[in-house]
Write a protein that holds these residues in place. Structure first.
Motif, PDB file in Angstrom:
ATOM      1  N   VAL A 259      56.065  65.655 -27.003  1.00  0.00           N
ATOM      2  CA  VAL A 259      55.954  66.865 -27.821  1.00  0.00           C
ATOM      3  C   VAL A 259      56.359  68.075 -26.988  1.00  0.00           C
ATOM      4  O   VAL A 259      55.869  68.255 -25.876  1.00  0.00           O
ATOM      5  CB  VAL A 259      54.522  67.065 -28.349  1.00  0.00           C
ATOM      6  CG1 VAL A 259      54.429  68.340 -29.185  1.00  0.00           C
ATOM      7  CG2 VAL A 259      54.090  65.873 -29.175  1.00  0.00           C
ATOM      8  N   ALA A 260      57.257  68.889 -27.543  1.00  0.00           N
ATOM      9  CA  ALA A 260      57.724  70.058 -26.807  1.00  0.00           C
ATOM     10  C   ALA A 260      57.667  71.285 -27.700  1.00  0.00           C
ATOM     11  O   ALA A 260      57.924  71.208 -28.897  1.00  0.00           O
ATOM     12  CB  ALA A 260      59.160  69.843 -26.337  1.00  0.00           C
ATOM     13  N   SER A 261      57.302  72.411 -27.076  1.00  0.00           N
ATOM     14  CA  SER A 261      57.374  73.682 -27.795  1.00  0.00           C
ATOM     15  C   SER A 261      58.673  74.364 -27.404  1.00  0.00           C
ATOM     16  O   SER A 261      59.013  74.449 -26.221  1.00  0.00           O
ATOM     17  CB  SER A 261      56.192  74.575 -27.421  1.00  0.00           C
ATOM     18  OG  SER A 261      55.036  74.155 -28.117  1.00  0.00           O
ATOM     19  N   LEU A 262      59.416  74.837 -28.396  1.00  0.00           N
ATOM     20  CA  LEU A 262      60.627  75.589 -28.126  1.00  0.00           C
ATOM     21  C   LEU A 262      60.318  77.061 -28.338  1.00  0.00           C
ATOM     22  O   LEU A 262      59.957  77.471 -29.446  1.00  0.00           O
ATOM     23  CB  LEU A 262      61.766  75.149 -29.054  1.00  0.00           C
ATOM     24  CG  LEU A 262      62.542  73.892 -28.630  1.00  0.00           C
ATOM     25  CD1 LEU A 262      61.708  72.655 -28.874  1.00  0.00           C
ATOM     26  CD2 LEU A 262      63.847  73.808 -29.384  1.00  0.00           C
ATOM     27  N   HIS A 263      60.432  77.818 -27.272  1.00  0.00           N
ATOM     28  CA  HIS A 263      60.190  79.251 -27.366  1.00  0.00           C
ATOM     29  C   HIS A 263      61.511  79.938 -27.667  1.00  0.00           C
ATOM     30  O   HIS A 263      62.506  79.700 -26.991  1.00  0.00           O
ATOM     31  CB  HIS A 263      59.599  79.783 -26.062  1.00  0.00           C
ATOM     32  CG  HIS A 263      58.241  79.208 -25.773  1.00  0.00           C
ATOM     33  ND1 HIS A 263      57.083  79.904 -26.026  1.00  0.00           N
ATOM     34  CD2 HIS A 263      57.864  78.004 -25.291  1.00  0.00           C
ATOM     35  CE1 HIS A 263      56.046  79.144 -25.695  1.00  0.00           C
ATOM     36  NE2 HIS A 263      56.494  77.982 -25.239  1.00  0.00           N
ATOM     37  N   LEU A 264      61.520  80.746 -28.700  1.00  0.00           N
ATOM     38  CA  LEU A 264      62.750  81.399 -29.138  1.00  0.00           C
ATOM     39  C   LEU A 264      62.606  82.909 -28.995  1.00  0.00           C
ATOM     40  O   LEU A 264      61.518  83.456 -29.171  1.00  0.00           O
ATOM     41  CB  LEU A 264      63.025  81.062 -30.615  1.00  0.00           C
ATOM     42  CG  LEU A 264      62.933  79.580 -30.995  1.00  0.00           C
ATOM     43  CD1 LEU A 264      63.024  79.408 -32.507  1.00  0.00           C
ATOM     44  CD2 LEU A 264      64.044  78.791 -30.309  1.00  0.00           C
ATOM     45  N   THR A 265      63.721  83.559 -28.683  1.00  0.00           N
ATOM     46  CA  THR A 265      63.701  85.020 -28.680  1.00  0.00           C
ATOM     47  C   THR A 265      64.700  85.521 -29.707  1.00  0.00           C
ATOM     48  O   THR A 265      65.635  84.809 -30.079  1.00  0.00           O
ATOM     49  CB  THR A 265      64.091  85.598 -27.307  1.00  0.00           C
ATOM     50  OG1 THR A 265      65.394  85.114 -26.976  1.00  0.00           O
ATOM     51  CG2 THR A 265      63.107  85.206 -26.241  1.00  0.00           C
ATOM     52  N   GLY A 266      64.509  86.741 -30.147  1.00  0.00           N
ATOM     53  CA  GLY A 266      65.423  87.298 -31.125  1.00  0.00           C
ATOM     54  C   GLY A 266      65.056  88.731 -31.430  1.00  0.00           C
ATOM     55  O   GLY A 266      64.189  89.312 -30.770  1.00  0.00           O
ATOM     56  N   ARG A 267      65.736  89.284 -32.426  1.00  0.00           N
ATOM     57  CA  ARG A 267      65.484  90.673 -32.793  1.00  0.00           C
ATOM     58  C   ARG A 267      64.643  90.738 -34.064  1.00  0.00           C
ATOM     59  O   ARG A 267      64.906  90.015 -35.006  1.00  0.00           O
ATOM     60  CB  ARG A 267      66.817  91.386 -33.075  1.00  0.00           C
ATOM     61  CG  ARG A 267      67.683  91.515 -31.856  1.00  0.00           C
ATOM     62  CD  ARG A 267      68.783  92.506 -32.115  1.00  0.00           C
ATOM     63  NE  ARG A 267      69.551  92.178 -33.315  1.00  0.00           N
ATOM     64  CZ  ARG A 267      70.802  92.585 -33.514  1.00  0.00           C
ATOM     65  NH1 ARG A 267      71.395  93.329 -32.619  1.00  0.00           N
ATOM     66  NH2 ARG A 267      71.440  92.270 -34.614  1.00  0.00           N
ATOM     67  N   ARG A 268      63.691  91.608 -34.106  1.00  0.00           N
ATOM     68  CA  ARG A 268      62.883  91.893 -35.303  1.00  0.00           C
ATOM     69  C   ARG A 268      62.354  90.635 -35.969  1.00  0.00           C
ATOM     70  O   ARG A 268      62.438  90.477 -37.176  1.00  0.00           O
ATOM     71  CB  ARG A 268      63.697  92.701 -36.319  1.00  0.00           C
ATOM     72  CG  ARG A 268      64.350  93.952 -35.780  1.00  0.00           C
ATOM     73  CD  ARG A 268      63.379  94.889 -35.070  1.00  0.00           C
ATOM     74  NE  ARG A 268      62.152  95.177 -35.816  1.00  0.00           N
ATOM     75  CZ  ARG A 268      62.007  96.211 -36.630  1.00  0.00           C
ATOM     76  NH1 ARG A 268      62.973  97.052 -36.801  1.00  0.00           N
ATOM     77  NH2 ARG A 268      60.878  96.415 -37.254  1.00  0.00           N
ATOM     78  N   LEU A 269      61.830  89.708 -35.179  1.00  0.00           N
ATOM     79  CA  LEU A 269      61.360  88.447 -35.756  1.00  0.00           C
ATOM     80  C   LEU A 269      60.130  88.638 -36.634  1.00  0.00           C
ATOM     81  O   LEU A 269      59.804  87.789 -37.454  1.00  0.00           O
ATOM     82  CB  LEU A 269      61.065  87.432 -34.647  1.00  0.00           C
ATOM     83  CG  LEU A 269      62.280  87.083 -33.786  1.00  0.00           C
ATOM     84  CD1 LEU A 269      61.942  85.946 -32.839  1.00  0.00           C
ATOM     85  CD2 LEU A 269      63.479  86.709 -34.630  1.00  0.00           C
ATOM     86  N   ASP A 270      59.457  89.777 -36.453  1.00  0.00           N
ATOM     87  CA  ASP A 270      58.317  90.045 -37.335  1.00  0.00           C
ATOM     88  C   ASP A 270      58.787  90.299 -38.765  1.00  0.00           C
ATOM     89  O   ASP A 270      57.995  90.263 -39.698  1.00  0.00           O
ATOM     90  CB  ASP A 270      57.516  91.245 -36.814  1.00  0.00           C
ATOM     91  CG  ASP A 270      58.411  92.432 -36.494  1.00  0.00           C
ATOM     92  OD1 ASP A 270      59.591  92.210 -36.149  1.00  0.00           O
ATOM     93  OD2 ASP A 270      57.939  93.576 -36.582  1.00  0.00           O
ATOM     94  N   LEU A 271      60.092  90.534 -38.931  1.00  0.00           N
ATOM     95  CA  LEU A 271      60.606  90.779 -40.282  1.00  0.00           C
ATOM     96  C   LEU A 271      61.158  89.514 -40.927  1.00  0.00           C
ATOM     97  O   LEU A 271      61.816  89.567 -41.968  1.00  0.00           O
ATOM     98  CB  LEU A 271      61.707  91.855 -40.245  1.00  0.00           C
ATOM     99  CG  LEU A 271      61.257  93.230 -39.746  1.00  0.00           C
ATOM    100  CD1 LEU A 271      62.409  94.217 -39.832  1.00  0.00           C
ATOM    101  CD2 LEU A 271      60.078  93.734 -40.562  1.00  0.00           C
ATOM    102  N   LEU A 272      60.914  88.358 -40.312  1.00  0.00           N
ATOM    103  CA  LEU A 272      61.389  87.106 -40.914  1.00  0.00           C
ATOM    104  C   LEU A 272      60.736  86.858 -42.265  1.00  0.00           C
ATOM    105  O   LEU A 272      61.255  86.125 -43.093  1.00  0.00           O
ATOM    106  CB  LEU A 272      61.053  85.928 -39.998  1.00  0.00           C
ATOM    107  CG  LEU A 272      61.942  85.717 -38.782  1.00  0.00           C
ATOM    108  CD1 LEU A 272      61.363  84.618 -37.911  1.00  0.00           C
ATOM    109  CD2 LEU A 272      63.344  85.355 -39.214  1.00  0.00           C
ATOM    110  N   GLU A 301      52.419  82.541 -34.907  1.00  0.00           N
ATOM    111  CA  GLU A 301      52.907  83.673 -35.687  1.00  0.00           C
ATOM    112  C   GLU A 301      53.965  84.419 -34.855  1.00  0.00           C
ATOM    113  O   GLU A 301      53.735  84.710 -33.685  1.00  0.00           O
ATOM    114  CB  GLU A 301      51.741  84.607 -36.002  1.00  0.00           C
ATOM    115  CG  GLU A 301      52.058  85.584 -37.083  1.00  0.00           C
ATOM    116  CD  GLU A 301      50.812  86.364 -37.489  1.00  0.00           C
ATOM    117  OE1 GLU A 301      50.806  86.876 -38.605  1.00  0.00           O
ATOM    118  OE2 GLU A 301      49.857  86.431 -36.689  1.00  0.00           O
ATOM    119  N   PRO A 302      55.125  84.721 -35.436  1.00  0.00           N
ATOM    120  CA  PRO A 302      56.155  85.383 -34.644  1.00  0.00           C
ATOM    121  C   PRO A 302      55.766  86.818 -34.297  1.00  0.00           C
ATOM    122  O   PRO A 302      55.111  87.502 -35.086  1.00  0.00           O
ATOM    123  CB  PRO A 302      57.376  85.385 -35.568  1.00  0.00           C
ATOM    124  CG  PRO A 302      56.994  84.660 -36.796  1.00  0.00           C
ATOM    125  CD  PRO A 302      55.524  84.472 -36.810  1.00  0.00           C
TER     126      PRO A 302
END
Lengths: 474, 171
Positions: A259-272, A301-302
Motif C-alpha cells: 500500500v502506497a500513498s501518492l502525495h500530489l501537488t498542484g494549484r488551488r486544489l481546495d477548489l477541486l 482532504e486536499p
C-alpha cells in the motif's frame, strides 16, 4: 479510542444531544429520489419513443404480409437496441448530474446490465430484416444477404455488429475475469467505432430515418446528446480542469508492503470541489501508465497545494502507478461518488471499512461536520498490518468524538464479514451499532465482503436509503 | 419509491406508444395500403374510378402510359388536357420520372415511368410507395402530399417529378 468490540446488543442509550434529521437533509433525499425515479422513467420513455415514432410514421402499413411483419419487428428491434446503446453511452459519460443523483458506480451497474439486451436486439434486427426481406422478395437467405451487402453503407453496418459482439463478449463476467484488463479496455474502446460505423446505414438505407422525417431529427438529436456527453465530460472537462490545477506527483510513500500513498501537488486544489469520501479518475503521464485512468479516492482532504491518494497494489496497473517518478504530471476527472455526507438521511453515522476501503472513510471523517458521539466506525482487516492508516483514523476519531472499533483476524470457514473470533464471541452488526435504526450505514471494501455486510444490514432492517456503498472494482 | 418509478415508467411508455399508434393509424397510410407487392409490377387501384395503371419497375423509357377515361372530376383549373412527362429525378437508388394525365382540368392519372431500381430492395420499396403516392395525388389533386414512410427517396423524387409535370401543364 479503540475498544473491545461490544458483543451484547447494548440497550440504546438515551441521548440528550442526539442530532435531529434536519429538514435540509430530508429535502435533499426526496429530491434525489424523485430525480432518480425520473431518470428511470426517461429511460423507458426513450425506448417507447423509438417505437412510437416508427408507428407514427405509418410503419404498421407494412405489416400486411409475413415478410412485412418480420421486417417491421426487425426495424423495431434495431430502433430499441440503438436507443439502449445510446443510453449506455450516456451512463458511461460520467455526467456530474447523474453521479450526484444515483452515483457513477450505480450508473455503471445499469450500463453493464443493458449490454446484453442491447446486443440481442441488434442481432435480432439484422437477422429479422434479412429474413423479412427474403420473404418479401422470395429470395433465399444467401441471395438476400448478398443484396443487403451491396447496399450503400451496409458493409459498415455488418462491421458494427461484429464490433458490438466483441465488446459484449469480452465484458461477460466469466470472460472478462480471464482477460488482462488492457485487452478488455482496448476492445471496449471499439464500442465507439461500433456506434459510429452503425450510424451511416441508419441514415441512408433505413427508410425509417429518411431525410425530412421527424424520426431523423429525433435520432440525430439522441446521437448528439450521447456522443456530446462523452466528448464534454470524458474528454474536454478533464483536460480543462487538469490544465487548471496542474497536478504532479510529489512523492510516493509506502505505508504497508503493498500500500502506497501518492502525495500530489498542484494549484488551488481546495477548489477541486471534492467532498470527503469522493474519488477521481487519475491518469499518470509516464511512459507506462498514461494510457488508462484509475478510480481512486482521496485519502485526505486536499489543501490549497496538496492532495493525497492511497493505493493498494492489486494488479499490474496499480503496481506501475506506485512506481512513477516524482514530478510526473497527473490529469484527472472528478470528483465522483455519493460516499459523502451529502447522501446522509439519518441522525447517526455507522461506518464499516475493510482493507483499502478505509481511504474514503478517512476523508469522510476529516471533512464531515460531526457531533460528538454521532459516528461509530468499525475497521476490518485480516491482520493488524491490513488495517491501513490506523493511526490517522484513531486521531481523527478522537477529534470527532467518534467510537472506533477493529475486528482483526481471518474470516474463517463459516463466512460472514467479521473475524471468526469476534463472531464466535457473539459480535453482530447490532451489538457494534446499537443505534443502527437511526443510522446511515457507510460500507467500503472488497465487493464480496461489502455484499455480505449489506445483506446483514438488510436483515437487521436497515432501510435501503440508509445503506451507502462504494464499489472499488470497476 | 421504486413503485413510483415503475408506475411512472409504465405510464410514460404506454402513453408514448399510444400517441405513436394513434398518429400512425390516423394519417391515412395504413388505410390506403392493401397489398404489398413482391418483385414485379405493382397495381394500385384508385378511388376515382380510373383504370389501372401499371408502374414499371424497369428503366424502360416512357412508353407505358396509363391513359384512361375519368368519370367524375370537376374542372377547376385552366390546365390543358393532355399527358405530361415530369423531369427525371436522380436518387442514390436510381432515377425516378412520372407522367401525369390532365383531363377536364383535373389530374386523372399519374404513371411512373421510372422508379428507383438499383437493387431488389429499392424495387420493393418503390413498388410499395408508387400506388400510395398515386392515390394521394389523385385525392388531393396536387403534388403536395405526405411522403410514404420508409420510401422517402422515392417519395421525394416522385413528387418533384410530378410537380415539374404539373408546371408544364400549367396546372
Amino acid at each position: 479510542m479503540t475498544a473491545t468490540l461490544p458483543h451484547v446488543a447494548a440497550t440504546p442509550e438515551v441521548t440528550r444531544s442526539a442530532p435531529t434529521i434536519d429538514a435540509g437533509r430530508r429535502r435533499r433525499l426526496q429530491r434525489r429520489r424523485l430525480a432518480s425515479d425520473l431518470l428511470v422513467m426517461a429511460f423507458w420513455a426513450s425506448g417507447a419513443a423509438a417505437a412510437a415514432l416508427y408507428l407514427a410514421s405509418g410503419g404498421l402499413a407494412d405489416w400486411t404480409s409475413a415478410g412485412g411483419i418480420v421486417t417491421g419487428v426487425g426495424i423495431l428491434a434495431g430502433l430499441i437496441g440503438t436507443d439502449f446503446v445510446l443510453v449506455m453511452l450516456v451512463l458511461a459519460a460520467r455526467i456530474p448530474v447523474l453521479d450526484a443523483v444515483v452515483g457513477h458506480d450505480r450508473a455503471m451497474a445499469v450500463h453493464r446490465r443493458l449490454g446484453k439486451p442491447a446486443l440481442y436486439l441488434l442481432l435480432a434486427h439484422g437477422a429479422l430484416l434479412l429474413i423479412g426481406y427474403a420473404l418479401t422478395a422470395q429470395l433465399d437467405l444467401v441471395a438476400q444477404f448478398v443484396q443487403l451487402w451491396e447496399l450503400p453503407d451496409m458493409p459498415l453496418a455488418f462491421l458494427a455488429i461484429g464490433l458490438f459482439v466483441a465488446v459484449v463478449v469480452t465484458s461477460l463476467v466469466a470472460v472478462r475475469r480471464k482477460l488482462p484488463y488492457e485487452f478488455w479496455y482496448g476492445v471496449h474502446l471499439l464500442s465507439y467505432a461500433a456506434v459510429l460505423t452503425a450510424l451511416p446505414h441508419q441514415l441512408s438505407v433505413g427508410g425509417v430515418l429518411a431525410e425530412g422525417t421527424v424520426q431523423r431529427v429525433y435520432w440525430i438529436g439522441l446521437y448528439i446528446v450521447a456522443i456530446g456527453s462523452i466528448v464534454v465530460f470524458r474528454v474536454a472537462e478533464p483536460i480543462v480542469s487538469s490544465l487548471r490545477h496542474r497536478m504532479r506527483v510529489e512523492r510516493v510513500e509506502w505505508i504497508a508492503p503493498d500500500v502506497a500513498s501518492l502525495h500530489l501537488t498542484g494549484r488551488r486544489l481546495d477548489l477541486l470541489g471534492a467532498r470527503g469520501g469522493q474519488y477521481f479518475f487519475w491518469r499518470f503521464w509516464s511512459g507506462r501508465t498514461w494510457w488508462h485512468a484509475h478510480p481512486i479516492s482521496l485519502s485526505a482532504e486536499p489543501t490549497a497545494r496538496r492532495a493525497r491518494i492511497t493505493v493498494r497494489v492489486l494488479g499490474e496497473g496499480t503496481r506501475r502507478m506506485t512506481r512513477v517518478a516524482p514530478g510526473t504530471p497527473v490529469s484527472f476527472s472528478g470528483p465522483f461518488g455519493l460516499f459523502t455526507d451529502a447522501a446522509r438521511t439519518s441522525p447517526r453515522l455507522a461506518i464499516v471499512a475493510a482493507g483499502i476501503g478505509v481511504t474514503p472513510v478517512r476523508a469522510l471523517l476529516e471533512s464531515g461536520d460531526l457531533a460528538h458521539g454521532e459516528a461509530t466506525i468499525l475497521l476490518r482487516g485480516s491482520t493488524d498490518d491490513a488495517v491501513f492508516l490506523a493511526d490517522e483514523l484513531r486521531e481523527l476519531a478522537g477529534r470527532r468524538g467518534a467510537r472506533l472499533f477493529r475486528s482483526v483476524g481471518p474470516r474463517g470457514a463459516t463466512g460472514g464479514w467479521l473475524s471468526a473470533a469476534d463472531r464466535a464471541r457473539g459480535v453482530t452488526i447490532r451489538s457494534i451499532f446499537p443505534e443502527l435504526a437511526q443510522s446511515d450505514l457507510y460500507i467500503c471494501g472488497p465487493q464480496a465482503w461489502t455484499d455480505a455486510v449489506v445483506a446483514d444490514a438488510r436483515a437487521a432492517g436497515v432501510h435501503e436509503d440508509r445503506i451507502h456503498t462504494e464499489r472499488f472494482d470497476w | 419509491m421504486r413503485t413510483r418509478a415503475i408506475l411512472g415508467s409504465a405510464l410514460a411508455a404506454f402513453s408514448i406508444l399510444a400517441i405513436g399508434w394513434e398518429a400512425g393509424t390516423s394519417n391515412g397510410t395504413l388505410a390506403t395500403t392493401t397489398t404489398t407487392d413482391t418483385g414485379g409490377t405493382a397495381s394500385g387501384t384508385t378511388g376515382t374510378g380510373s383504370s389501372s395503371s401499371s408502374s414499371s419497375n424497369t428503366t424502360d423509357s416512357g412508353s407505358t402510359s396509363g391513359s384512361d377515361s375519368s368519370s367524375s372530376t370537376t374542372s377547376t383549373s385552366g390546365a390543358a388536357d393532355g399527358t405530361y412527362s415530369g423531369s427525371v429525378e436522380s436518387t442514390r437508388f436510381g432515377d425516378v420520372q412520372v407522367q401525369v394525365t390532365i383531363s377536364g382540368g383535373a389530374i386523372t392519372d399519374v404513371t411512373a415511368l421510372k422508379l428507383t431500381d438499383h437493387d431488389g430492395r429499392s424495387v420493393q420499396i418503390s413498388n410499395r410507395a408508387a400506388p400510395i403516392l398515386r392515390q394521394e395525388v389523385l385525392a388531393s389533386q396536387s403534388a403536395n402530399v405526405q411522403m410514404v414512410g420508409g420510401a422517402t427517396y422515392t417519395s421525394e423524387a416522385y413528387l418533384s417529378s410530378l410537380q415539374s409535370a404539373l408546371d408544364q401543364a400549367g396546372f
